[in-house]
Design a protein around this motif. Structure first.
Motif, PDB file in Angstrom:
ATOM      1  N   PHE A  29       0.823  -1.207   0.000  1.00  0.00           N
ATOM      2  CA  PHE A  29       0.000   0.000   0.000  1.00  0.00           C
ATOM      3  C   PHE A  29       0.860   1.263   0.000  1.00  0.00           C
ATOM      4  N   SER A  30       0.366   2.280  -0.688  1.00  0.00           N
ATOM      5  CA  SER A  30       0.983   3.598  -0.698  1.00  0.00           C
ATOM      6  C   SER A  30      -0.115   4.607  -1.023  1.00  0.00           C
ATOM      7  N   GLY A  31       0.222   5.876  -0.952  1.00  0.00           N
ATOM      8  CA  GLY A  31      -0.760   6.887  -1.314  1.00  0.00           C
ATOM      9  C   GLY A  31      -0.474   8.213  -0.658  1.00  0.00           C
ATOM     10  N   PHE A  32      -1.517   9.039  -0.565  1.00  0.00           N
ATOM     11  CA  PHE A  32      -1.383  10.348   0.057  1.00  0.00           C
ATOM     12  C   PHE A  32      -2.760  10.824   0.525  1.00  0.00           C
ATOM     13  N   PHE A  33      -2.744  11.784   1.441  1.00  0.00           N
ATOM     14  CA  PHE A  33      -3.954  12.545   1.732  1.00  0.00           C
ATOM     15  C   PHE A  33      -3.569  14.001   1.897  1.00  0.00           C
ATOM     16  N   ASN A  34      -4.527  14.870   1.611  1.00  0.00           N
ATOM     17  CA  ASN A  34      -4.293  16.303   1.620  1.00  0.00           C
ATOM     18  C   ASN A  34      -5.537  16.967   2.205  1.00  0.00           C
ATOM     19  N   ILE A  35      -5.359  17.805   3.229  1.00  0.00           N
ATOM     20  CA  ILE A  35      -6.500  18.429   3.874  1.00  0.00           C
ATOM     21  C   ILE A  35      -6.211  19.906   4.112  1.00  0.00           C
ATOM     22  N   GLY A  36      -7.224  20.742   3.859  1.00  0.00           N
ATOM     23  CA  GLY A  36      -7.040  22.163   4.039  1.00  0.00           C
ATOM     24  C   GLY A  36      -8.328  22.915   3.787  1.00  0.00           C
ATOM     25  N   VAL A  37      -8.199  24.170   3.360  1.00  0.00           N
ATOM     26  CA  VAL A  37      -9.366  25.013   3.123  1.00  0.00           C
ATOM     27  C   VAL A  37      -9.104  25.899   1.906  1.00  0.00           C
ATOM     28  N   GLY A  38     -10.158  26.181   1.168  1.00  0.00           N
ATOM     29  CA  GLY A  38     -10.053  27.047   0.013  1.00  0.00           C
ATOM     30  C   GLY A  38     -11.003  28.220   0.129  1.00  0.00           C
ATOM     31  N   VAL A  39     -10.561  29.392  -0.327  1.00  0.00           N
ATOM     32  CA  VAL A  39     -11.407  30.589  -0.376  1.00  0.00           C
ATOM     33  C   VAL A  39     -11.351  31.151  -1.788  1.00  0.00           C
ATOM     34  N   GLY A  40     -12.439  31.770  -2.207  1.00  0.00           N
ATOM     35  CA  GLY A  40     -12.451  32.331  -3.544  1.00  0.00           C
ATOM     36  C   GLY A  40     -13.774  32.967  -3.862  1.00  0.00           C
ATOM     37  N   ALA A  41     -14.091  33.041  -5.146  1.00  0.00           N
ATOM     38  CA  ALA A  41     -15.342  33.624  -5.600  1.00  0.00           C
ATOM     39  C   ALA A  41     -15.709  32.991  -6.930  1.00  0.00           C
ATOM     40  N   LEU A  42     -16.998  32.967  -7.221  1.00  0.00           N
ATOM     41  CA  LEU A  42     -17.511  32.356  -8.442  1.00  0.00           C
ATOM     42  C   LEU A  42     -18.592  33.239  -9.045  1.00  0.00           C
ATOM     43  N   PHE A 321     -25.501  35.663 -20.509  1.00  0.00           N
ATOM     44  CA  PHE A 321     -26.031  34.898 -19.380  1.00  0.00           C
ATOM     45  C   PHE A 321     -25.176  33.666 -19.088  1.00  0.00           C
ATOM     46  N   ASN A 322     -24.533  33.109 -20.119  1.00  0.00           N
ATOM     47  CA  ASN A 322     -23.725  31.894 -19.967  1.00  0.00           C
ATOM     48  C   ASN A 322     -22.290  32.171 -19.545  1.00  0.00           C
ATOM     49  N   ASP A 323     -21.897  33.447 -19.436  1.00  0.00           N
ATOM     50  CA  ASP A 323     -20.533  33.775 -19.018  1.00  0.00           C
ATOM     51  C   ASP A 323     -20.262  33.246 -17.618  1.00  0.00           C
ATOM     52  N   SER A 324     -19.005  33.021 -17.322  1.00  0.00           N
ATOM     53  CA  SER A 324     -18.624  32.557 -15.992  1.00  0.00           C
ATOM     54  C   SER A 324     -17.198  32.962 -15.691  1.00  0.00           C
ATOM     55  N   ALA A 325     -16.889  33.076 -14.416  1.00  0.00           N
ATOM     56  CA  ALA A 325     -15.530  33.403 -13.985  1.00  0.00           C
ATOM     57  C   ALA A 325     -15.379  32.970 -12.544  1.00  0.00           C
ATOM     58  N   GLY A 326     -14.142  32.770 -12.124  1.00  0.00           N
ATOM     59  CA  GLY A 326     -13.937  32.419 -10.727  1.00  0.00           C
ATOM     60  C   GLY A 326     -12.470  32.327 -10.380  1.00  0.00           C
ATOM     61  N   TRP A 327     -12.202  32.398  -9.112  1.00  0.00           N
ATOM     62  CA  TRP A 327     -10.847  32.197  -8.606  1.00  0.00           C
ATOM     63  C   TRP A 327     -10.923  31.442  -7.293  1.00  0.00           C
ATOM     64  N   LEU A 328      -9.834  30.765  -6.962  1.00  0.00           N
ATOM     65  CA  LEU A 328      -9.777  29.971  -5.741  1.00  0.00           C
ATOM     66  C   LEU A 328      -8.337  29.910  -5.247  1.00  0.00           C
ATOM     67  N   VAL A 329      -8.160  30.131  -3.970  1.00  0.00           N
ATOM     68  CA  VAL A 329      -6.864  29.959  -3.298  1.00  0.00           C
ATOM     69  C   VAL A 329      -7.070  28.942  -2.185  1.00  0.00           C
ATOM     70  N   SER A 330      -6.286  27.892  -2.180  1.00  0.00           N
ATOM     71  CA  SER A 330      -6.414  26.889  -1.123  1.00  0.00           C
ATOM     72  C   SER A 330      -5.065  26.674  -0.439  1.00  0.00           C
ATOM     73  N   VAL A 331      -5.134  26.458   0.851  1.00  0.00           N
ATOM     74  CA  VAL A 331      -3.955  26.163   1.667  1.00  0.00           C
ATOM     75  C   VAL A 331      -4.209  24.831   2.357  1.00  0.00           C
ATOM     76  N   ALA A 332      -3.252  23.923   2.265  1.00  0.00           N
ATOM     77  CA  ALA A 332      -3.469  22.582   2.794  1.00  0.00           C
ATOM     78  C   ALA A 332      -2.150  21.974   3.248  1.00  0.00           C
ATOM     79  N   ILE A 333      -2.260  20.829   3.888  1.00  0.00           N
ATOM     80  CA  ILE A 333      -1.079  20.042   4.229  1.00  0.00           C
ATOM     81  C   ILE A 333      -1.338  18.601   3.834  1.00  0.00           C
ATOM     82  N   GLY A 334      -0.365  18.010   3.173  1.00  0.00           N
ATOM     83  CA  GLY A 334      -0.509  16.643   2.686  1.00  0.00           C
ATOM     84  C   GLY A 334       0.550  15.724   3.267  1.00  0.00           C
ATOM     85  N   ARG A 335       0.231  14.433   3.195  1.00  0.00           N
ATOM     86  CA  ARG A 335       1.200  13.447   3.683  1.00  0.00           C
ATOM     87  C   ARG A 335       1.198  12.243   2.765  1.00  0.00           C
ATOM     88  N   THR A 336       2.382  11.790   2.387  1.00  0.00           N
ATOM     89  CA  THR A 336       2.524  10.560   1.620  1.00  0.00           C
ATOM     90  C   THR A 336       2.744   9.388   2.572  1.00  0.00           C
TER      91      THR A 336
END
Length: 337
Positions: A29-42, A321-336
């Motif tokens: 077995f191997s892998g990773f997990f990553n947990i954090g939070v993201g902020v932005g706008a849509l 009406f179909n236009d779209s835009a967005g941004w997102l910044v996320s900060v997290a910590i992961g472990r392998t």
């Protein structure tokens, strides 16, 4: 809608690994997990919320058919992937969710089987499903001056990846997904005819074919990957269906301290038929930029990697009406592991 469900219903953005990773040196077995939070706008007139996290992504009520308003958001960032490598060190099964999918607000679960052939290359077959935490869209996006109701949108299908084709640096990705809405009521509140409403149906199939090539520079410290993708949004509503042509460029830099991956995309969308509400085809262009940096062994923490991700995407079309835009910044910590 990859396409984006992430940053609206018709945009495309991904922040992929530039190729399939090397197999582990040991079986098991191997892998990773990553947990954090993201902020932005849509900005979107179609995407409602993230089910499960109850994160609102657009206004319940709109007053006109203009461009969407900006909606601030905060969302958890959670990714996990678990692999099992067999004793031959050539075959691997895995299950998890892709980081690139998180950056598109797509909570799909990906189950894969992979085998590395001696001369053919690395081949992976994946089943992609949204069994939980699906994204909600509006049942009828075109309701004015009244509350709109959300409905679950699922996107299930398969993905084929062929990397190191016959020992080369070419990579081919083919994906097909069936898009389904619990309730599709587009245009109902406007009193459109049955045939006109059928043109607005957002259910159907999404198919992509991507060809990329890997340039390994500076003994692997820098890797560049240009790509070309054909996208067929074969939706039941021909006013919502589109063909897309995407040019992409990925760049990965790695050193003992950081890994830094960047992605640029530019997509041209051609609509099939005229929208019965606006009298225009759903032609549009999308540009997107994404960047993610991992800090290796920060603060002396072996296997732990704090990371930050930034993305921005915008779709401009003939139908405002179909236009779209967005941004997102996320900060997290992961472990392998």
């Amino acid at each position: 809608m990859k396409k984006i469900v992430a940053l609206a219903a018709t945009t495309a953005l991904s922040l992929p690994a530039v190729a399939l990773d090397r197999m582990p040196e040991k079986s098991g077995f191997s892998g990773f997990f990553n947990i954090g939070v993201g902020v932005g706008a849509l900005e979107s007139n179609f995407v409602a919320k993230l089910k499960g996290f109850d994160v609102d992504l657009s206004d319940e009520t709109i007053q006109d058919f203009g461009s969407p308003d900006d909606e601030d958001l905060i969302t958890p960032a959670l990714n996990i992937n678990v692999n099992y490598t067999f004793s031959n060190l050539k075959t691997q099964v895995s299950i998890g969710n892709d980081l690139s999918d998180f950056l598109q607000f797509d909570r799909s679960t990906v189950a894969s089987v992979r085998h590395d052939f001696d001369t053919l290359g690395r081949v992976q077959l994946s089943f992609v499903s949204t069994p939980y935490l699906a994204t909600e869209v509006w049942e009828d996006p075109y309701i004015l001056n009244a509350k709109r109701n959300g409905t679950e949108r699922t996107s299930d299908g398969g993905r084929f990846t062929w990397d190191k084709i016959f020992g080369s640096q070419f990579e081919l990705k083919i994906e097909s997904r069936a898009i389904d809405l619990d309730e599709e009521r587009s245009g109902e509140a406007l009193g459109l005819s049955e045939s006109e409403r059928a043109l607005l149906d957002r259910e159907g199939d999404s198919n992509t074919v991507e060809l990329g090539y890997l340039f390994i520079l500076d003994e692997g410290a820098n890797v560049a990957r240009p790509s070309f993708t054909y996208i067929d949004q074969d939706l039941d509503g021909k006013a919502m269906a589109q063909e897309g042509y995407k040019l992409g460029f990925s760049w990965l830099h790695t050193n003992p301290s950081i890994s830094w991956v960047n992605n640029l995309n530019y997509t041209i969308w051609n609509g099939d038929e005229r929208n019965p509400i606006f009298g225009e085809r759903n032609d549009a262009t999308t540009y997107a930029i994404a960047s993610q940096m991992f800090f290796k062994n920060a603060f002396g923490m072996k296997h732990w990697q704090p990371n930050v991700s930034v993305l921005y995407a915008k779709t401009d079309g003939d139908i405002e009406f179909n236009d779209s835009a967005g941004w997102l910044v996320s900060v997290a910590i992961g472990r392998t592991f």
